[in-house]
Design an enzyme around this catalytic site. Sequence first.
Site, PDB file in Angstrom:
ATOM      1  N   ASP A 387       0.822  -1.207   0.000  1.00  0.00           N
ATOM      2  CA  ASP A 387       0.000   0.000   0.000  1.00  0.00           C
ATOM      3  C   ASP A 387       0.859   1.263   0.000  1.00  0.00           C
ATOM      4  O   ASP A 387       0.635   2.190  -0.780  1.00  0.00           O
ATOM      5  CB  ASP A 387      -0.910  -0.024   1.232  1.00  0.00           C
ATOM      6  CG  ASP A 387      -2.256   0.616   0.972  1.00  0.00           C
ATOM      7  OD1 ASP A 387      -2.533   0.935  -0.197  1.00  0.00           O
ATOM      8  OD2 ASP A 387      -3.033   0.791   1.919  1.00  0.00           O
ATOM      9  N   ASP A 440      -8.823  -2.275   1.694  1.00  0.00           N
ATOM     10  CA  ASP A 440      -8.825  -1.690   3.034  1.00  0.00           C
ATOM     11  C   ASP A 440      -9.921  -2.284   3.909  1.00  0.00           C
ATOM     12  O   ASP A 440      -9.956  -2.034   5.111  1.00  0.00           O
ATOM     13  CB  ASP A 440      -9.014  -0.175   2.948  1.00  0.00           C
ATOM     14  CG  ASP A 440      -7.910   0.483   2.143  1.00  0.00           C
ATOM     15  OD1 ASP A 440      -6.769   0.010   2.234  1.00  0.00           O
ATOM     16  OD2 ASP A 440      -8.191   1.444   1.411  1.00  0.00           O
TER      17      ASP A 440
END
Length: 540
Positions: A387, A440
């Site tokens: 990420d 997420d």
Amino acid sequence: MSSFDPPNHRYSALVLILLLLGFSVAAADDVSWTEDSSLESPGCTNKFQMVKVLNWVDGVEGDFLTGLTAQFGAALPSVPDQALRFPAAFVDPLDSCSHLSSRLDGHIALSIRGNCAFTEKAKHAEAAGASALLVINDKEDLDEMGCMEKDTSLNVSIPVLMISKSSGDALNKSMVDNKNVELLLYAPKRPAVDLTAGLLLLMAVGTVVVASLWSELTDPDQANESYSILAKDVSSAGTRKDDPEKEILDISVTGAVFFIVTASIFLLLLFYFMSSWFVWVLTIFFCIGGMQGMHNIIMAVILRKCRHLARKSVKLPLLGTMSVLSLLVNIVCLAFAVFWFIKRHTSYSWVGQDILGICLMITALQVVRLPNIKVATVLLCCAFVYDIFWVFISPLIFHESVMIVVAQGDSSTGESIPMLLRIPRFFDPWGGYDMIGFGDILFPGLLISFASRYDKIKKRVISNGYFLWLTIGYGIGLLLTYLGLYLMDGHGQPALLYIVPCTLGLAVILGLVRGELKELWNYGIEESESHTPEDPMPVA
């Protein structure tokens, strides 16, 4: 873990494909600008503000244009009622780098970028009597217009702002056709608190909680019986036996690393080969996955109270035997997915996208599982690095944030990847969307689902377990994500940067404090070691 019947196996493969495309980014689909390090000096201390440029062509109002104020010049009003409407005129010379050939009293001056400093352009426009200066950029981005080192004392008393190349081309086209173009400039203020971000947070946490407690919500009696059997199996043999009618894919350590590497490859392919047909294919996959997820959820809810409705069955070509209820629900779900696909560019399409996405993720968290904290640590730590790299570090290599570019889609066609939840910012004068990627929700969701199963098997009181605290940690991680989004003026955030420490970190700390970390780390490991050729292999 049961062997796969063909339809379920195909669906599991589809779920894994969509998981690979589960972006991990929290972002605001919004106007933005390219930042630069600008010098501050007397008369050059303004904060950069986004500007709405309302325009009328021969009295007919068009779509508003977007601009960015300079670090110098007069401030603009925050509401249109306090702003003045003036006709627009191009300067001569076009770059406004020398004295203008004609007066511009009561006009808003339009100038092209280049050949001299922004401050010099503003001085010449003001000297000619212009009410404001719009500098047309030579690209689509909006750049910060600052001051030069020599501008030690600057006194520009007219508003100065930049608009994009396409906005300038649109104004130029109207003016070349001898049409009367009028402009009104104002800089609306954004609300201090983004309420829609709170709704998105509730959707994300709610999805994880519902997925983790799905068995209890849809069939509590069977769930309690299954967990009682599992508890006996674990205590006596150290192994886990899943529901024989339920397909479960346990991720291994190797599979976790492979998963992140493959996701990175998919991301690069999308970055380099983003096109309407490519997005179309992914959108169709999304519709199929969301449709089947919706079918599973609706069927589970109906059968919770009305099991007799599934007794009547029908035999269909290719599909085989299925209940009449399942057939009807499939038709409804197919109609919903097709309707969303057709209307996906409308202002209300986010509703259907979020419903399909949530259904898909709830089902995915039933199919894919983490067996223990060891695998969770490998997966979430890899996702943590993944990420941060693709959001923050990739611009150093690719000159753009790969994750954010892919999440925002192809602006030329209006197509975007649907693997994210989004909500329009209802109370923001600039509009746009708050977004959160599937990754997420799914990555921490896998860990929280494991915590829920562990608590159930160990018969933990909710306050003495892991599920409640990891859910709270997940919510705090999302809050920190949106705080970072706010502090960085809406620039996309790698949400797992905040979520992983608040979930995995909390799980490890609780395990250490309670003296259970070793058990959590190796939980169910004996099952893999005692695996026989007749048993189905866990997913790699």
